[in-house]
Design a protein around this motif. Structure first.
Motif, PDB file in Angstrom:
ATOM      1  N   ILE A  68       0.846  -1.205   0.000  1.00 20.11           N
ATOM      2  CA  ILE A  68       0.000   0.000   0.000  1.00 20.11           C
ATOM      3  C   ILE A  68       0.874   1.245   0.000  1.00 20.11           C
ATOM      4  O   ILE A  68       0.615   2.211  -0.733  1.00 20.11           O
ATOM      5  CB  ILE A  68      -0.952  -0.014   1.208  1.00 20.11           C
ATOM      6  CG1 ILE A  68      -1.948  -1.163   1.094  1.00 20.11           C
ATOM      7  CG2 ILE A  68      -1.690   1.317   1.321  1.00 20.11           C
ATOM      8  CD1 ILE A  68      -2.805  -1.361   2.328  1.00 20.11           C
ATOM      9  N   GLU A  73      -3.052  -1.173  -4.439  1.00 19.87           N
ATOM     10  CA  GLU A  73      -4.387  -1.218  -3.833  1.00 19.87           C
ATOM     11  C   GLU A  73      -4.683  -2.637  -3.368  1.00 19.87           C
ATOM     12  O   GLU A  73      -4.364  -3.602  -4.066  1.00 19.87           O
ATOM     13  CB  GLU A  73      -5.447  -0.800  -4.854  1.00 19.87           C
ATOM     14  CG  GLU A  73      -6.878  -0.935  -4.331  1.00 19.87           C
ATOM     15  CD  GLU A  73      -7.946  -0.835  -5.414  1.00 19.87           C
ATOM     16  OE1 GLU A  73      -9.140  -0.817  -5.052  1.00 19.87           O
ATOM     17  OE2 GLU A  73      -7.586  -0.795  -6.602  1.00 19.87           O
ATOM     18  N   GLN A 126      -9.903  -3.087   8.334  1.00 17.69           N
ATOM     19  CA  GLN A 126      -9.818  -2.015   9.323  1.00 17.69           C
ATOM     20  C   GLN A 126      -8.776  -2.336  10.390  1.00 17.69           C
ATOM     21  O   GLN A 126      -8.062  -1.443  10.859  1.00 17.69           O
ATOM     22  CB  GLN A 126     -11.190  -1.799   9.959  1.00 17.69           C
ATOM     23  CG  GLN A 126     -12.215  -1.194   9.007  1.00 17.69           C
ATOM     24  CD  GLN A 126     -13.619  -1.138   9.593  1.00 17.69           C
ATOM     25  OE1 GLN A 126     -13.951  -1.877  10.533  1.00 17.69           O
ATOM     26  NE2 GLN A 126     -14.455  -0.283   9.037  1.00 17.69           N
ATOM     27  N   ASN A 129      -5.537  -1.348   9.149  1.00 15.74           N
ATOM     28  CA  ASN A 129      -5.511   0.019   8.610  1.00 15.74           C
ATOM     29  C   ASN A 129      -5.263   0.030   7.102  1.00 15.74           C
ATOM     30  O   ASN A 129      -4.546   0.892   6.578  1.00 15.74           O
ATOM     31  CB  ASN A 129      -4.447   0.868   9.329  1.00 15.74           C
ATOM     32  CG  ASN A 129      -4.779   1.098  10.785  1.00 15.74           C
ATOM     33  OD1 ASN A 129      -5.909   1.444  11.120  1.00 15.74           O
ATOM     34  ND2 ASN A 129      -3.802   0.897  11.648  1.00 15.74           N
ATOM     35  N   TRP A 130      -5.879  -0.954   6.416  1.00 17.51           N
ATOM     36  CA  TRP A 130      -5.785  -1.010   4.964  1.00 17.51           C
ATOM     37  C   TRP A 130      -6.988  -0.293   4.361  1.00 17.51           C
ATOM     38  O   TRP A 130      -8.138  -0.656   4.649  1.00 17.51           O
ATOM     39  CB  TRP A 130      -5.790  -2.450   4.476  1.00 17.51           C
ATOM     40  CG  TRP A 130      -4.604  -3.265   4.887  1.00 17.51           C
ATOM     41  CD1 TRP A 130      -3.377  -2.817   5.264  1.00 17.51           C
ATOM     42  CD2 TRP A 130      -4.537  -4.703   4.943  1.00 17.51           C
ATOM     43  NE1 TRP A 130      -2.540  -3.870   5.550  1.00 17.51           N
ATOM     44  CE2 TRP A 130      -3.231  -5.046   5.364  1.00 17.51           C
ATOM     45  CE3 TRP A 130      -5.451  -5.724   4.668  1.00 17.51           C
ATOM     46  CZ2 TRP A 130      -2.820  -6.364   5.528  1.00 17.51           C
ATOM     47  CZ3 TRP A 130      -5.049  -7.046   4.825  1.00 17.51           C
ATOM     48  CH2 TRP A 130      -3.748  -7.363   5.241  1.00 17.51           C
ATOM     49  N   PRO A 131      -6.783   0.716   3.532  1.00 17.57           N
ATOM     50  CA  PRO A 131      -7.928   1.334   2.828  1.00 17.57           C
ATOM     51  C   PRO A 131      -8.652   0.283   1.995  1.00 17.57           C
ATOM     52  O   PRO A 131      -8.028  -0.607   1.412  1.00 17.57           O
ATOM     53  CB  PRO A 131      -7.265   2.394   1.944  1.00 17.57           C
ATOM     54  CG  PRO A 131      -5.907   2.620   2.534  1.00 17.57           C
ATOM     55  CD  PRO A 131      -5.495   1.316   3.159  1.00 17.57           C
ATOM     56  N   ALA A 133     -11.840  -0.082  -0.911  1.00 19.59           N
ATOM     57  CA  ALA A 133     -12.879   0.472  -1.786  1.00 19.59           C
ATOM     58  C   ALA A 133     -13.605  -0.598  -2.571  1.00 19.59           C
ATOM     59  O   ALA A 133     -14.756  -0.389  -2.966  1.00 19.59           O
ATOM     60  CB  ALA A 133     -12.258   1.490  -2.754  1.00 19.59           C
TER      61      ALA A 133
END
Length: 258
Positions: A68, A73, A126, A129-131, A133
């Motif tokens: 990341i 992504e 979460q 702390n990985w984004p 989408a």
């Protein structure tokens, strides 16, 4: 349907990412990194085949966090990536769940069951702390219950083999993809022929997705195909992006054109 913009792009997507499959992918990822400036979308399975719980593999999760930081992504790719529903009871179900794939985890799930697994996957992201989408169902198979569950969650997109879908409305965007079936020599030969035909047909497409699987990496013929195709498409001027970067570009360009 949203029409994609004309910026020629390339999306490199790694399916079935898990501790068990990292040894397959690692040499290829290192070769891509050596090219410089090629971001990837990693489709991460939280507990691959119920035997690869991410929490038991801190070195692997640390590696994903570093990806990341490099600009890659991570997307959610099912939860177990295996079909654990009751046996098929119709010819269609038998074909889809025993011939087409044994891994259609979300193909028969109810809305409640799909929602539970999706929320569990979101919680894993979460925790690290990985984004997040995007969600991609294993084998791109989704029940109506899964579709309804996705409408309730704060995710931006899902996809099938030829489209990305903006959530929650499931607005389709054309995004043709190349994918192989590499389990046997004859399948690899047919996959090469089909991919060559499709690539010629999509030469003017604004985007081409390369959808890789761990089994592709276990055979020199398929592994070399993906690396050579990536290099050639880059040399032809396609800009490499993650799925989310490409979707954001569509949104920004549509907004400017409005």
């Amino acid at each position: 349907m949203v029409e994609p913009m004309k910026t020629p792009s390339l999306l490199l997507v790694l399916h079935d990412v898990a501790p068990q499959t990292w040894a397959d992918y690692q040499p290829f990822v290192e070769a891509v990194d050596a090219l410089g400036g090629v971001p990837m979308t990693w489709l991460v399975v939280p507990d691959f085949h119920r035997n690869n719980d991410l929490e038991a593999h801190p070195a692997f999760t640390s590696m994903l966090s570093r990806r990341i930081a490099r600009g890659d992504e991570l997307a959610l790719h099912g939860y177990f990536h295996c079909d654990d529903q009751p046996k098929p009871n119709t010819p269609r179900d038998w074909f889809m769940r025993r011939i087409y794939t044994h891994e259609g985890e979300f193909y028969r799930l109810s809305q409640a069951a799909a929602l539970a697994r999706l929320r569990a996957g979101i919680e894993i992201f979460q925790r690290y702390n990985w984004p997040l989408a995007g969600f991609v169902a294993p084998a791109w198979l989704m029940s109506e219950g899964t579709r309804q569950a996705l409408r309730q969650l704060p995710l931006r997109y899902t996809s099938d083999s030829q489209h990305l879908y903006q959530l929650p409305a499931f607005t389709p965007i054309d995004a043709p993809g190349l994918v192989w079936s590499a389990r046997s020599a004859w399948r690899r030969g047919v996959s090469k022929w089909l991919s060559d035909q499709r690539e010629q047909r999509w030469r003017q497409s604004p985007v081409i997705r390369l959808g890789l699987h761990p089994v592709d990496m276990r055979h020199e013929f398929s592994r070399n195909y993906w690396l050579h195709t990536l290099k050639r498409l880059l040399a032809e001027g396609r800009v490499p992006m993650t799925k989310l970067q490409w979707l954001n570009l569509q949104r920004d360009q549509i907004g400017r054109a409005a």
